[in-house]
Design a protein around this motif. Structure first.
Motif, PDB file in Angstrom:
ATOM      1  N   PRO A 148      11.125   1.196  -1.402  1.00 10.84           N
ATOM      2  CA  PRO A 148       9.921   0.261  -1.933  1.00 10.84           C
ATOM      3  C   PRO A 148       9.486   0.831  -3.239  1.00 10.84           C
ATOM      4  O   PRO A 148       9.532   2.051  -3.713  1.00 10.84           O
ATOM      5  N   LEU A 149       9.230  -0.228  -4.203  1.00 11.97           N
ATOM      6  CA  LEU A 149       8.711   0.261  -5.691  1.00 11.97           C
ATOM      7  C   LEU A 149       7.505   1.235  -5.651  1.00 11.97           C
ATOM      8  O   LEU A 149       7.655   2.123  -6.297  1.00 11.97           O
TER       9      LEU A 149
ATOM     10  N   MET B 285      13.987  -1.633  -4.336  1.00  9.46           N
ATOM     11  CA  MET B 285      15.062  -1.575  -5.275  1.00  9.46           C
ATOM     12  C   MET B 285      15.810  -0.214  -5.410  1.00  9.46           C
ATOM     13  O   MET B 285      15.422   0.573  -4.756  1.00  9.46           O
ATOM     14  N   THR B 286      16.944  -0.304  -6.102  1.00  9.75           N
ATOM     15  CA  THR B 286      17.625   0.791  -6.408  1.00  9.75           C
ATOM     16  C   THR B 286      16.933   1.759  -7.522  1.00  9.75           C
ATOM     17  O   THR B 286      16.232   1.178  -8.204  1.00  9.75           O
ATOM     18  N   ALA B 287      17.482   2.919  -7.623  1.00 13.36           N
ATOM     19  CA  ALA B 287      17.263   3.788  -8.675  1.00 13.36           C
ATOM     20  C   ALA B 287      17.352   3.067  -9.981  1.00 13.36           C
ATOM     21  O   ALA B 287      16.709   3.263 -11.009  1.00 13.36           O
ATOM     22  N   ARG B 288      18.585   2.564 -10.198  1.00  9.25           N
ATOM     23  CA  ARG B 288      18.884   1.992 -11.569  1.00  9.25           C
ATOM     24  C   ARG B 288      17.904   0.677 -11.766  1.00  9.25           C
ATOM     25  O   ARG B 288      17.561   0.740 -12.831  1.00  9.25           O
ATOM     26  N   ASP B 289      17.722   0.044 -10.735  1.00  9.92           N
ATOM     27  CA  ASP B 289      16.698  -1.223 -11.011  1.00  9.92           C
ATOM     28  C   ASP B 289      15.488  -0.712 -11.346  1.00  9.92           C
ATOM     29  O   ASP B 289      14.604  -1.152 -12.193  1.00  9.92           O
TER      30      ASP B 289
ATOM     31  N   ILE C 296       1.648   3.351 -15.569  1.00  7.20           N
ATOM     32  CA  ILE C 296       2.136   3.561 -14.243  1.00  7.20           C
ATOM     33  C   ILE C 296       1.208   3.119 -13.286  1.00  7.20           C
ATOM     34  O   ILE C 296       1.371   2.895 -12.110  1.00  7.20           O
ATOM     35  N   THR C 297      -0.125   3.542 -13.623  1.00  5.06           N
ATOM     36  CA  THR C 297      -1.117   2.972 -12.703  1.00  5.06           C
ATOM     37  C   THR C 297      -1.212   1.603 -12.281  1.00  5.06           C
ATOM     38  O   THR C 297      -1.039   1.008 -11.210  1.00  5.06           O
ATOM     39  N   ALA C 298      -0.908   0.544 -13.361  1.00  7.01           N
ATOM     40  CA  ALA C 298      -0.654  -0.799 -13.097  1.00  7.01           C
ATOM     41  C   ALA C 298       0.426  -1.107 -12.094  1.00  7.01           C
ATOM     42  O   ALA C 298       0.327  -1.944 -11.268  1.00  7.01           O
ATOM     43  N   LEU C 299       1.430  -0.275 -12.528  1.00  5.64           N
ATOM     44  CA  LEU C 299       2.909  -0.639 -11.749  1.00  5.64           C
ATOM     45  C   LEU C 299       2.397  -0.070 -10.097  1.00  5.64           C
ATOM     46  O   LEU C 299       3.190  -0.725  -9.121  1.00  5.64           O
ATOM     47  N   GLU C 300       1.642   0.843 -10.086  1.00  9.12           N
ATOM     48  CA  GLU C 300       1.516   1.441  -8.830  1.00  9.12           C
ATOM     49  C   GLU C 300       0.624   0.359  -8.096  1.00  9.12           C
ATOM     50  O   GLU C 300       0.636   0.168  -6.763  1.00  9.12           O
ATOM     51  N   ASP C 301      -0.559  -0.137  -8.595  1.00 11.98           N
ATOM     52  CA  ASP C 301      -1.380  -1.187  -7.999  1.00 11.98           C
ATOM     53  C   ASP C 301      -0.647  -2.328  -7.806  1.00 11.98           C
ATOM     54  O   ASP C 301      -1.085  -2.853  -6.592  1.00 11.98           O
ATOM     55  N   GLU C 302       0.437  -2.670  -8.151  1.00  7.93           N
ATOM     56  CA  GLU C 302       1.356  -4.085  -8.028  1.00  7.93           C
ATOM     57  C   GLU C 302       2.431  -3.714  -7.255  1.00  7.93           C
ATOM     58  O   GLU C 302       3.222  -4.678  -7.133  1.00  7.93           O
ATOM     59  N   ALA C 303       2.682  -2.641  -6.822  1.00 12.00           N
ATOM     60  CA  ALA C 303       3.989  -2.070  -6.331  1.00 12.00           C
ATOM     61  C   ALA C 303       4.290  -2.817  -5.157  1.00 12.00           C
ATOM     62  O   ALA C 303       5.499  -3.292  -4.578  1.00 12.00           O
TER      63      ALA C 303
END
Length: 975
Positions: free
Chosen positions: A479-480, A531-535, A518-525
């Protein structure tokens, strides 16, 4: 404030006017006879924060007054009466949701697009959705387009556009940013229709290029005390030209097209657009010339009719300089020289260009004078230290750790900066040298522990290294949210280091911006799925690339670098319009994977030429400044460039007005530019340095090498300087950090395969089979070659030669067999006090007692002629055998010496023992070595190389390239 007016109230300012300054001046003039609070009742709406800051600064400069209510178009939704709408859905959430849906679609229909384009497609589709919402275009309008001649492409596009249906809805609870903005404007207009404000409402600085803004402008202009103030309006353009701008497909790229569209919506004609102030532009004559030059293509016949009436071209263009440089570097240096002069004289100057490569070159040129310009663009976050650091850490999840990735992170300035940074760098240096010399190509905890034992590294640092760098690769999907947490935790641990102190990863502007991402990405994860590590690494890179950060320390107050957006709201004494080439200014329209021009026009969307039209408007405003430079490079990357269409029009118009002295004016512009180019060229001139001679050093006799290997005799003949550098100077080439499956490794592994196979078959003749050979080869390749692709390729090569090798091996066994492998040889050349050493790959003994010497070559074996002159390895080994130079073997005659080629095909090349017998070879060798013990014999660089293209390890030390093989060696006695 405004007198009653039966038509919508629209004002404008001509190009060249400092728009924010004259806007403030006009407000002060119109309220000068009114009570002080009249200005405070004015609601002033502008389109950018930069414009708002500039206006506030101008009011702060005095005289004292009450300020108008200043707001942005995008702030209207914060009004108390309109704030009932919920906040918009974050753009990141929408992109993550689109990514998931597009990913599922590609899984179902892989032929639609490549998986690698997943995030690009998501961003492009998100942009289309934003545009549809901003322009008020429904999905039905797209779906019902007539595309009978584009059925194949349209079927693929509809599969993606169908995803947009669920995001474009009338539900107020889940509005995107553009949809919410349009809803706010619609609600505001609806309220104004029943209860229009009685105080002045002024919308200034916008061209109405977006549908929502245009709708708001039309509503404001119709208010009782509403007004629009347009920037860069062409008062010199005739009415018949204005009426010809109605067709968007033909006129979207014209600088005044958006104003014509606004006039049609308000039912106004050009004469009803009034000047905001009575101030003239810096050069009205230049404005007329540029207006004529930029006429739409169908009406450029006006050049012939109106051009001759432009009689004041010389004063109009007196302050315009045209730079046509031979290269982007010359262009950048000329610009930097002019900016340097402006800094010395106190003149405010700005470079305006969308070409970021040009701005970097200008920055570098200004650095020689310690001038740091105020660059409005900043640095992409992905290129900042925190951005690079996070991308490198994310890369640990993607692939197996290699030496390059490990050292890239260890040397990063944010790595281990929590404490004892100096000790960390010393350990990193030792680790790098060890990896270069000993490998392995893919470090793991076992190999790193072995290094720590050899070099006695601190336990704490070693544990930190093994824990946080080894074994981080993850093959499956997560998961993201898990990816983001892993990234944050690992990045913080690597930044802190082995001391446990907190690192500086999130410090300063760049760190804070990275933390926000990073915080915004964590909030919307939760909306990102798995996804894969490459994605995940691709997603992180795309998010970081979309942000910019400015970490500037005291830039120069009067030297600026602006994008075209900043130029609209700023003023300067000198404007330099740089990079005026097609593809740069204007920029090439981005390809649209969804809709073509006709489809966009029918649906009511923006045309690709919109950006070109906005750039044209920026150009028209900037070229009207008091002093202007127009610069371009005629060549770039060894290709001819095409001048910007606007510059081309201007120069062609001037060239075609001989009666008005247009050619002379144009030549004057170029002459002023050539003067600066000449100064730039002079600045670049460097004193000529004599080329280095071809070296042939003659060190003292005692310092010359007393022992060489057999294989080094070839180098002594072909490149004596390499022997001097290695054995006299004792310089050893540094092994590459990025280890690869190269020819050297292939040779080592191939030698070991043949040696072990032949040894096994000597003990058990039944193993002399194809299956046994390939099994042994596969096992040794698996052990020594860490690259799966190289293993497969090398095994395939061995398979091709297996049958021929086994047949030849059987023939060799019919007359004797192997008696030694990797046989040591050592022999002193008396009376020269010189020793020859080496190893023979294989020695066989015939039934008659003579020897056969074999040497394996994975490359092309040397021919008989090459062996006679240069590559004397087997000839010398034969001489050593007959001289008793092999350990454990008495002097014996040599019947044959053979190179066994293991390249693409199996090949045997015998040494010419009949023409070069061992006795002769031994005598020639003694003569050669004796020659290099003579004081007048130098070690000449590249004396007899096979090809001029052959590269040596010490060519850079010999400064090869400053001389060639025709140069006479320069003897130099060393002490």
């Amino acid at each position: 404030m405004f007198d009653p007016c039966p038509t919508p109230r629209v004002f404008a300012m001509p190009p060249g006017v400092d728009f924010p300054r004259k806007l403030v001046d006009g407000l002060r003039a119109r309220t000068a006879h009114l009570p002080p609070e009249a200005l405070a009742r004015v609601q002033l709406v502008v389109n950018t924060r930069r414009m708002a800051r500039r206006i506030r600064d101008l009011f702060d400069a005095g005289p004292p007054c009450l300020l108008p209510r200043l707001s942005l178009v995008t702030d209207l939704g914060e009004h108390a009466d309109l704030a009932s709408l919920p906040p918009p859905v974050p753009p990141l959430r929408r992109r993550l949701e689109l990514t998931q849906l597009i990913g599922k679609l590609l899984d179902q229909q892989p032929d639609l697009a490549a998986r690698a384009s997943l995030y690009d497609l998501a961003d492009s589709l998100a942009a289309l959705i934003d545009e549809m919402q901003g322009e008020g275009v429904s999905p039905d309008a797209i779906r019902h387009l007539d595309v009978s001649d584009l059925s194949g492409h349209w079927a693929r596009a509809q599969a993606f556009i169908g995803i947009a249906d669920r995001f474009i809805s009338t539900d107020d609870s889940a509005l995107d940013v553009q949809a919410r903005q349009r809803r706010v404007v619609e609600n505001l207009i609806e309220r104004w229709q029943t209860d229009p404000p009685q105080h002045p409402v002024i919308l200034a600085g916008s061209t109405g290029s977006r549908g929502t803004t245009l709708m708001l402008m039309e509503a404001v202009a119709s208010l009782p005390q509403g007004a629009l103030i347009l920037p860069g309006y062409d008062f010199d353009q005739p009415d018949h030209v204005w009426s010809g701008l109605d067709d968007a497909l033909l006129s979207e790229d014209h600088p005044q097209f958006r104003f014509r569209k606004l006039m049609r919506g308000l039912d106004l004609n050009p004469t009803q657009i009034a000047p905001w102030t009575g101030d003239e532009p810096p050069s009205p004559a230049r404005n007329k010339l540029v207006s004529l030059a930029l006429r739409p293509a169908p009406v450029t016949d006006a050049w012939m009719s109106e051009g001759p009436h432009l009689t004041d071209l010389a004063p109009a263009m007196a302050d315009v300089t045209l730079i046509e440089a031979q290269s982007p570097r010359a262009e950048a240096l000329a610009i930097a020289l002019r900016l340097r002069q402006a800094a010395e004289t106190g003149q405010t100057a700005a470079l305006i260009t969308p070409d970021r490569m040009l701005t970097r070159q200008v920055n570098a040129a200004l650095d020689r004078w310690n001038i740091l310009p105020d660059d409005s663009a900043g640095l992409p976050l992905q290129l900042s230290p925190p951005g690079r650091f996070l991308r490198h850490v994310a890369g640990l999840f993607v692939k197996r750790l290699d030496g390059e990735a490990l050292l890239t992170l260890l040397k990063h300035p944010l790595c281990h900066d929590g404490g004892e940074r100096g000790a960390h760098l010393l350990h990193t240096r030792d680790l790098e040298l060890d990896l270069r010399r000993n490998g392995p190509p893919f470090p793991d905890s076992v190999s790193l522990t072995g290094f720590a034992i050899r070099k006695e590294m601190p336990d704490g640092w070693m544990r930190w290294l093994a824990t946080h760098f080894c074994g981080q690769q993850i093959a499956g999907e997560l998961p993201l949210g898990d990816w983001v947490r892993r990234l944050r935790d690992l990045a913080q641990a690597i930044s802190a280091g082995s001391t446990g102190e907190t690192g500086t990863l999130w410090d300063k502007n760049a760190g804070q911006k990275a933390l926000a991402v990073i915080t915004a990405l964590e909030d919307e994860a939760a909306h990102g799925g798995t996804m894969t590590a490459r994605d995940f690494a691709d997603l992180l890179g795309a998010l970081l690339a979309g942000e910019e950060v400015r970490d500037r320390d005291a830039p120069h107050p009067s030297i600026m670098i602006w994008g075209t957006l900043e130029a609209r709201v700023q003023g300067a004494d000198l404007l330099i319009l740089g990079g005026l080439n097609e593809g740069s200014w204007p920029e090439t329209a981005a390809p649209d994977p969804w809709l073509n021009r006709q489809m966009r026009d029918k649906a009511g969307l923006l045309l690709p030429e919109r950006r070109i039209g906005l750039s044209a408007h920026d150009f028209q405003q900037a070229i009207a400044a008091p002093e202007v430079w127009l610069t371009r490079a005629t060549r770039s990357d060894d290709t001819e460039t095409v001048p910007s269409r606007w510059l081309n029009r201007l120069t062609n118009l001037l060239q075609g007005l001989p009666d008005a002295h247009g050619p002379e004016v144009l030549e004057g512009m170029r002459a002023r530019g050539r003067q600066w180019l000449d100064w730039a060229e002079t600045l670049e001139e460097a004193p000529r340095l004599d080329a280095a001679p071809r070296p042939s050093p003659r060190p003292p006799i005692p310092a010359r090498p007393r022992q060489l290997s057999v294989t080094e005799i070839k180098r002594l003949i072909r490149d004596p300087y390499a022997i001097y550098a290695k054995h006299v100077l004792r310089l050893k080439p540094l092994d590459p950090l990025v280890q690869a499956p190269d020819a050297l490794l292939r040779g080592i592994v191939s030698h070991e395969i043949l040696e072990k196979f032949v040894k096994d078959s000597v003990l058990d003749g039944a193993l002399l089979t194809r299956e046994a050979f390939l099994k042994r080869a596969d096992a040794l390749l698996e052990e020594h070659v860490a690259w799966p692709t190289a293993r497969k390729l090398w095994l395939a090569r061995l398979e091709r030669i297996t049958d021929a090798f086994l047949a030849a091996e059987a023939a060799r066994r019919s007359d004797g067999g192997p008696i030694a492998f990797e046989a040591q040889m050592k022999k002193r050349l008396d009376p020269l006090d010189f020793t020859l050493a080496g190893r023979a790959d294989r020695i066989d003994q015939t039934a008659r007692g003579s020897l056969r010497l074999y040497d394996y070559k994975t490359g092309a074996p040397p021919s008989a002629a090459q062996q006679a002159k240069f590559d004397k390895q087997l000839l010398i080994e034969a001489a050593l055998a007959e001289e008793g130079g092999f350990d454990g073997l008495d002097p014996m005659p040599v019947a044959q010496a053979v190179f066994i080629g293991l390249g693409g095909t199996y090949k045997e090349v015998p040494a010419p023992l009949d023409k070069e017998p061992p006795a002769k070879t031994w005598a020639d060798l003694r003569t050669l070595i004796d020659a290099y013990f003579q004081p007048d014999q130098g070690f000449t660089s590249r004396r007899m190389l096979h090809k001029d293209t052959d590269l040596g390890d010490y060519d850079h030390l010999a400064r090869f390239g400053e001389w060639d093989r025709t140069a006479t060696p320069n003897p130099e006695d060393l002490t």
